[in-house]
Design an enzyme around this catalytic site. Structure first.
Site, PDB file in Angstrom:
ATOM      1  CG  ASN A  42      17.623 -24.452 -12.835  1.00  8.57           C
ATOM      2  OD1 ASN A  42      16.691 -24.642 -12.042  1.00  8.57           O
ATOM      3  ND2 ASN A  42      17.328 -25.156 -13.893  1.00  8.57           N
TER       4      ASN A  42
ATOM      5  CG  HIS B  41      15.581 -27.858  -6.679  1.00  7.91           C
ATOM      6  ND1 HIS B  41      14.924 -28.270  -7.695  1.00  7.91           N
ATOM      7  CD2 HIS B  41      16.506 -28.656  -6.221  1.00  7.91           C
ATOM      8  CE1 HIS B  41      15.629 -29.625  -7.876  1.00  7.91           C
ATOM      9  NE2 HIS B  41      16.673 -29.895  -7.139  1.00  7.91           N
TER      10      HIS B  41
ATOM     11  CG  HIS C  16      12.414 -26.986 -17.211  1.00  8.08           C
ATOM     12  ND1 HIS C  16      13.055 -28.430 -17.024  1.00  8.08           N
ATOM     13  CD2 HIS C  16      11.581 -27.168 -18.357  1.00  8.08           C
ATOM     14  CE1 HIS C  16      12.404 -29.154 -18.107  1.00  8.08           C
ATOM     15  NE2 HIS C  16      11.590 -28.421 -18.660  1.00  8.08           N
TER      16      HIS C  16
ATOM     17  NE  ARG D 213       9.325 -31.135 -15.761  1.00  8.08           N
ATOM     18  CZ  ARG D 213      10.531 -32.307 -16.121  1.00  8.08           C
ATOM     19  NH1 ARG D 213      11.393 -31.490 -15.638  1.00  8.08           N
ATOM     20  NH2 ARG D 213      10.393 -33.135 -16.873  1.00  8.08           N
TER      21      ARG D 213
ATOM     22  NE  ARG E 120       7.917 -32.556 -12.763  1.00 12.28           N
ATOM     23  CZ  ARG E 120       8.669 -33.635 -13.224  1.00 12.28           C
ATOM     24  NH1 ARG E 120       9.752 -33.545 -12.644  1.00 12.28           N
ATOM     25  NH2 ARG E 120       8.306 -34.490 -14.042  1.00 12.28           N
TER      26      ARG E 120
ATOM     27  CD  GLU F  79      16.669 -26.621 -18.013  1.00 11.65           C
ATOM     28  OE1 GLU F  79      15.990 -27.420 -17.589  1.00 11.65           O
ATOM     29  OE2 GLU F  79      17.582 -25.841 -17.213  1.00 11.65           O
TER      30      GLU F  79
ATOM     31  CB  THR G 188      16.422 -32.354 -17.895  1.00  9.72           C
ATOM     32  OG1 THR G 188      15.718 -31.261 -17.650  1.00  9.72           O
ATOM     33  CG2 THR G 188      16.800 -32.629 -19.574  1.00  9.72           C
TER      34      THR G 188
ATOM     35  CD  GLU H 289      22.822 -26.382 -19.805  1.00  9.51           C
ATOM     36  OE1 GLU H 289      21.977 -25.358 -20.240  1.00  9.51           O
ATOM     37  OE2 GLU H 289      22.818 -27.119 -18.928  1.00  9.51           O
TER      38      GLU H 289
ATOM     39  CG  HIS I 280      21.551 -32.200 -15.467  1.00  8.35           C
ATOM     40  ND1 HIS I 280      21.644 -33.282 -14.451  1.00  8.35           N
ATOM     41  CD2 HIS I 280      20.353 -32.083 -15.745  1.00  8.35           C
ATOM     42  CE1 HIS I 280      20.454 -33.579 -14.382  1.00  8.35           C
ATOM     43  NE2 HIS I 280      19.793 -32.785 -14.912  1.00  8.35           N
TER      44      HIS I 280
END
Ligand code: PXP
Length: 240
Positions: free
Chosen positions: A7, A10, A43, A45, A49, A70, A101, A151, A191
């Site tokens: 993922n 970041h 992801h 969103r 962001r 995601e 999340t 998941e 996660h």
């Protein structure tokens, strides 16, 4: 052995700290893939962001391994997924104020919407996974809605402090896996997984994919810092 999806949200978070063009998550995806990642996860969103529409468009064109998007079940985002057609969508709950999340998707409470979204994704050839706590009702609702995978949320395992708590959460993950497999679902996990806590989860058999972000990007920052400082120093010392 489970596959690793990295993922890279970041990476985009660092870019957005300056609203500039580096580091580019598209470049990061290429590096992850060259290093052996089996999939790239981002992801998108609602508040954009970190990852934005341009990233998702370019990642769809450039990621050669699995591209896992995601997202929440908001209509605007669902329409983008229909247009972009990632290999897989992982449906997550999304709250505006959250840092990441929180909790799993309520597949029981949102069963009708979930069923509709699954149908629409399948129409576009997109696999559907739901991010859920290893709870029997949520797993069975995902299966009944037509999902391909679940998941299992490893956050509670990652946050456990005592050996007894850790074992309890590992058992819940194993039970969740068994329920999901029996219902015909592929089982992913993710996660809060880190270099310290991954091994007991990696020993759980028959998991399909891990989605890991924070810990890998955090490690990359520190692992790459020495070289980054050396390269800048070299330019300062040899400016001509
Ligand atoms: N799986 C899901 C559904 C997530 O929302 C996230 C965080 O974006 C992850 C996995 C990765 O979690 P982490 O960044 O803690 O590795």
């Amino acid at each position: 052995m489970a596959l690793l999806n990295v993922n890279i949200d970041h990476v985009a978070t660092i870019r957005q700290a300056r609203r500039t063009d580096e580091p580019d998550p598209v470049w990061a995806a290429v590096q992850c893939e060259l290093a052996g990642a089996n999939g790239i996860t981002v992801h998108l969103r609602k508040d954009r962001r970190h990852i934005n529409d341009r990233d998702v468009r370019l990642l769809k064109e450039t990621v050669a391994c699995k591209f896992n998007l995601e997202m929440g079940m908001d209509e605007e985002i669902i329409k983008i997924a229909e247009k972009i057609r990632p290999d897989q969508v992982t449906l997550v709950p999304e709250n505006r104020a959250e840092l990441t999340t929180e909790g799993g998707l309520d597949c029981v409470g949102q069963f009708d919407r979930l069923t509709e979204v699954v149908k629409r994704m399948h129409k576009k050839g997109i696999l559907v996974s739901t991010f859920i706590l290893p709870d029997e009702r949520q797993i069975l609702a995902s299966a009944e809605a037509g999902c391909d995978a679940v998941e299992l949320h490893t956050g509670p395992y990652a946050n456990a402090k005592t050996d007894a708590q850790i074992e309890k959460h590992l058992n819940e993950l194993r039970d969740g896996r068994d329920t999901a497999l029996a219902a015909g679902l592929v089982v992913h996990a993710g996660h809060g997984l880190t270099y310290r806590n991954i091994r007991p989860v990696a020993r759980i058999e028959k998991l399909g994919e891990f989605n890991i972000g924070h810990s890998i990007v955090a490690r990359a920052v520190l692992a790459g810092l020495t070289r980054a400082v050396e390269e800048m120093n070299k330019l300062i010392r040899q400016p001509f």
